[in-house]
Structures are given as C-alpha cells and as structure tokens.
Design an enzyme around this catalytic site. Structure first.
Site, PDB file in Angstrom:
ATOM      1  N   LYS A 289     -19.922 -16.440 -16.670  1.00 11.47           N
ATOM      2  CA  LYS A 289     -20.827 -15.767 -15.518  1.00 11.47           C
ATOM      3  C   LYS A 289     -20.912 -16.272 -14.299  1.00 11.47           C
ATOM      4  O   LYS A 289     -20.936 -15.909 -13.226  1.00 11.47           O
ATOM      5  CB  LYS A 289     -22.298 -15.584 -16.204  1.00 11.47           C
TER       6      LYS A 289
ATOM      7  N   GLU B 169     -17.267 -12.470  -7.302  1.00 13.97           N
ATOM      8  CA  GLU B 169     -17.888 -11.556  -6.921  1.00 13.97           C
ATOM      9  C   GLU B 169     -18.115 -11.931  -5.360  1.00 13.97           C
ATOM     10  O   GLU B 169     -18.077 -11.058  -4.333  1.00 13.97           O
ATOM     11  CB  GLU B 169     -19.380 -11.445  -7.637  1.00 13.97           C
TER      12      GLU B 169
END
Length: 294
Positions: A164, A171
């Site tokens: 993550k 991102e």
C-alpha cells in the site's frame, strides 16, 4: 462471520456498512459514542464469539499501538487482530511479535478506496500467515470490488502495508503529472478550454484513469480551481516510500520529485498543487485549504 471493528471514521464507518451488506455481523467501537455500537473495547470483545477477529482502523502510530496493546490484554489465543490503517510495515512486524507471545494472530492490510469504497469496494493488500488470513477471508471478500482483482495476499506480515505504501508513492507521481500538465495548459493563451481538454482524454487515450475522471469532476466543481489554495499535505507513506528506496538502493526519481513538490506547496500558492489538493479531496475526502484560509 462476526467482526469487531475499531474506528468508525470516514473509512471505517463505510467499511462497517459494506461488510454488513454482505451478510456478516459487525460490532463497531469508536471514541465517538454517536458512531459506536458498544461503549468500550472490552464490551466489543465480550460480544464476539471465539475465535474472534478484530479489525483496527485508527490512525497510525500511537493510536494503533495503544489499541493493539489493549486488545492484546483482552483477546485469547487463536484470535486475530487486523491492522487496516496506514501503519508502517516495520510496526507490523513489532505488533505481530508482541501478539504472537500471547497466541494471537496478526494480519496487516493496506486499504485503498477512500470515500468511494462503500459502493465500489476497497482494494486490499494484506500480509500474514495463511492460517490467520483464512480467518479474515470472508471480510476481505466482502470488502473487495466485484470481479477477479482488487485483493491480494501480498506475503508475510508487513507486506500488505508495504504494498500500500508503494501504491501511494505511485499515486503521488501520477497526481503530480496530471497537476503539472494542467498548470501548463492553463498557462498558454492558445488553449481556451483546459477543462474540456482534460475531459477529452477520458476516452481513447493511454492516460485515461480514475484519477483523470476525478480531475474532471474537480474542474466541473471549480473550473480554474480558483477557490483552492495551492497547498497539499503529504502522508507518511510518501516519505516512507522514498526512505525504503534509499534503504534498498532503488531509484525513484518521479516519486521522490512528487514528494518534494508537495513541500514546495507550503512555500507558495502553487497552481499545480491546487490540482493535487482537488484530487485528494475527490478520492479521499481529504480536507482542502481555501484561498480565504491563508
């Protein structure tokens, strides 16, 4: 199955609802009594049938540590704790070792989906022993998006949060690229409708994506992002990604540059950071700073 869920904020509250919609029982605890199903962690544990699974969805660091410490004193051998927050993977290893001394399993789970997860599902990356993951699997299946993808047993304890963390680093770089492109389009006289240029990219281009869709939503709300101040926070995960890259001698020039660009946003009212702020608000409901908040 039954699940105890600790932390019922923007993410946790919607996760509780999605799990219940799948037919499972969720007993939720939050420090805000208006959100909670029970008044304490002790009451939560007492209402669950063994072997228990308790999912922790609180801020990383001290809040997660104190919650896991308290659960360690309340739970029994064979129970499992899941940390679904944004903890650092090295903390996962510590928590797993502490709980293992009491016979309690531990699974770390990176969760992506933001405020849209209730309807669309949450992308899940989890780490831990097979036997512990298996006890949580019905909840993973309830939370994940429909279809073949969106959920992965990434590896050992810590692997979920590490995956993550890297996801969030990517991102950062993707948002920075959209933001810089938007700023350049806004800067030239020949392009008279930047919003519609972005909209045109939503079909048939190699950069079409959910982030692009959210950028168009943000521009529909505020065509030139004039209401926003060019200021964007960075999460701990962006910094951790760069630190991990240094530790493993892996070059991450784009991700590193995007992190440093957020630092720059705190010095000036950066136009590109207005887009970063708008995107973070669109997908995660993160707070934005308006020009009147300077």
């Amino acid at each position: 199955m039954e699940l105890g869920l600790v932390g019922l904020g923007k993410m946790g509250g919607n996760m509780r609802e999605r799990i219940r919609r799948a037919g499972h029982t969720v007993i939720g605890y939050d420090r805000n009594p208006d959100l909670a199903d029970v008044a304490s962690l002790e009451e939560l544990v007492g209402q669950l049938q063994g072997p228990r699974v308790v999912w922790v969805m609180v801020p990383a660091g001290a809040a997660t540590q104190s919650t896991i410490d308290e659960l360690g004193a309340l739970l029994s051998p064979g129970d499992v704790v899941v940390d679904g927050g944004n903890s650092r993977w090295t903390d996962d290893e510590k928590h797993a070792a502490e709980l293992a001394e009491k016979g309690i399993g531990f699974v770390d789970c990176g969760v992506s989906g933001g405020v849209w997860g209730l309807e669309n599902g949450y992308a899940l990356m989890y780490g831990g022993d097979e036997e512990h993951v298996a006890k949580v699997q019905p909840v993973f299946d309830a939370l994940k998006p429909e279809g073949q993808f969106g959920s992965v047993h990434a590896g050992k304890v810590g692997a979920g949060h590490f995956a993550k963390m890297v996801h969030n680093g990517i991102e950062y770089a993707m948002m920075q690229a959209f933001a810089e492109g938007w700023e350049l389009l806004e800067a030239v006289d020949s392009v008279t409708d930047v919003r519609e240029v972005f909209r045109s990219w939503q079909e048939g281009t190699v950069i079409r994506s959910w982030l692009l869709d959210l950028a168009v939503r943000a521009l529909d709300d505020d065509e030139h992002l004039a209401k926003l101040r060019g200021y964007a926070q960075d999460s701990g995960e962006g910094r951790w990604t760069v630190e991990a890259a240094i530790d493993h001698a892996v070059p991450l020039p784009a991700i590193t540059a995007s992190l440093f660009a957020r630092f720059a946003s705190r010095q000036d009212d950066s136009p590109s950071m207005k887009m970063i702020a708008a995107l973070r608000n669109q997908f995660g409901g993160h707070a934005v700073t308006s020009n009147t908040d300077k």
